[in-house]
Structures are given as C-alpha cells and as structure tokens.
Design an enzyme around this catalytic site. Structure first.
Site, PDB file in Angstrom:
ATOM      1  N   THR A   1       0.860  -1.178   0.000  1.00 15.46           N
ATOM      2  CA  THR A   1       0.000   0.000   0.000  1.00 15.46           C
ATOM      3  C   THR A   1       0.897   1.227   0.000  1.00 15.46           C
ATOM      4  O   THR A   1       1.964   1.216   0.622  1.00 15.46           O
ATOM      5  CB  THR A   1      -0.909   0.041   1.241  1.00 15.46           C
ATOM      6  OG1 THR A   1      -1.399   1.366   1.448  1.00 15.46           O
ATOM      7  CG2 THR A   1      -0.190  -0.397   2.494  1.00 15.46           C
TER       8      THR A   1
ATOM      9  N   CYS B   1      -1.449   4.985  -5.575  1.00 15.47           N
ATOM     10  CA  CYS B   1      -2.309   4.127  -4.756  1.00 15.47           C
ATOM     11  C   CYS B   1      -2.378   2.807  -5.493  1.00 15.47           C
ATOM     12  O   CYS B   1      -2.596   2.782  -6.719  1.00 15.47           O
ATOM     13  CB  CYS B   1      -3.690   4.742  -4.587  1.00 15.47           C
ATOM     14  SG  CYS B   1      -4.811   3.678  -3.643  1.00 15.47           S
TER      15      CYS B   1
END
Length: 227
Positions: free
Chosen positions: A83, A194
């Site tokens: 992430t 992202c």
C-alpha cells in the site's frame, strides 16, 4: 532467492495484484516454473481504514509492525508493505524488524528518470500529508497534486469503488480529466500512488508517462530478493 514478506489487505484487491506481479516478474527473470518464495499476511482493511479516518496513525503503525514481526517469524527475509498510504508509518515497521524494508517511494523515485516535476494520484492522506512529498523531495522530485474538488473525487473513487472491487467507466473518464489538468500545471509524468489505481487507468489514459508505483515496488523487491 530470499523469501519476500508481504503485508497485505489494504485492500485485498491490490494485494492480489502484488502477488500476481511478483510471481510474473520472477518468472520473467528466471524462466521455467520459477515463482517467488513469499509469505502474505493480510490485515483487516476495515480496522486499518478506521484508524486512518480517525487519525490514529500510531495505532496503525503498531498493527503493521506486528504484521511485520509475524512475517519475520515465518521466515521472511525482506518486507514489502502492499500500500502507498500506509508508508506513512513505515518507520514503525523498520524499527520492528531487522530485515530490509523496501520503501515504495524510493522504488518509484529511482525510476522517474529525468522527470523532476511529477503529478501524484492517491488517497487524500497520500496527496495532502507530508510523508510522501518529503521523501520524494529527498530524491529531487517536486510533486503536483490535484486541486479540489479533484482530490476528493480521486480519494472517493479509491475508497468507494476500487477497494470494493468496482471499476466504473465513468470514474476512468473522470481520472483522465484529473490527469490532464495535472499535465496542464506542468506535470512531466503522473504517479499512480495508490495500489488500486492501476485497476482503473493506465498509460493509454494520459498524455505523459504514467508511473505505476505498484509495479516498481515489486521490481525493487525482486531486485533485492535476487541480490
């Protein structure tokens, strides 16, 4: 090859992409039936999302540090955090283990080539807080983030659609417009900052180079695992 520990679940959709890319990259380099020796520990994204939303970053860091320690106990010899946003608490992870931690910003910056002014798409936390911007600045890179209401749009699509396994054509069109506005403001490339965004847009959606932080993170992990 060293065993790679993956801290996943934020979201599981992007963790599945990490696992796929990791094994494809190892096979590409080594051929045959090779795949990546790895361990994947999936945390509950609902718990992490609550900590993000309420600003309880220290608790989030403790949670992910515990995940890293569990991977180390299972035999991991290096750690990837699957992430972008949660690299805000990367120091908590690096302090918790004595194996290498591959930082996604470093991996991305290393492949930006001559581009020094770069657009960034990500969660609101990644776009607005200093942790990503400051680390990029160490590499001599200036980040350009969308203005409002574009930041809200980008963030909401991630949390309301992509992390729930929804890929909407209308959102792809909206992201194209956001990226075009970043280019108008001087962005020489655009980072997909992202891990879910790669499910929505790619190079065909932008006039300047699109930089896939997920793929670059995986490649850096494989580089280290094979070194």
């Amino acid at each position: 090859m060293r065993t790679i520990g993956l801290i996943g679940g934020m979201s599981w959709e992007s963790s599945a992409e990490y696992y796929r890319l990791l094994n494809e990259e190892v096979r590409r380099r080594l051929g045959g039936h090779h795949c990546a020796p790895s361990l994947l520990l999936t945390v509950d994204f609902a718990e992490v999302e609550l900590l993000q939303r309420t600003g309880r970053w220290a608790e989030a860091g403790e949670l992910l540090a515990g995940a890293a320690r569990a991977l180390l106990a299972g035999g991991a010899e290096l750690i990837l955090l699957c992430t972008n946003t949660m690299h805000k608490v990367a120091d908590a992870i690096t302090d918790a283990v004595d194996v290498p931690f591959v930082h996604i910003v470093d991996a991305t910056a290393a492949k930006l080539g001559p581009h020094r002014k770069v657009g960034l798409l990500g969660t609101r936390f990644t776009m607005e807080q200093d942790f990503y911007r400051d680390r990029m600045r160490r590499h001599g890179i200036e980040l350009v983030v969308p203005d409002e209401p574009d930041r809200t749009l980008v963030h909401d699509v991630i949390y309301q659609e992509l992390t729930r396994n929804r890929v909407e054509p209308s959102s792809r069109a909206a992201y194209r417009e956001v990226m075009a506005r970043l280019v108008e403001r001087g962005a020489e490339a655009v980072i997909l900052g992202c891990t879910e965004i790669t499910l929505l847009v790619d190079q065909s959606d932008c006039a300047v180079p699109v930089v896939d932080s997920t793929r670059l993170h995986v490649e850096a992990g494989v580089d280290l695992a094979l070194s």
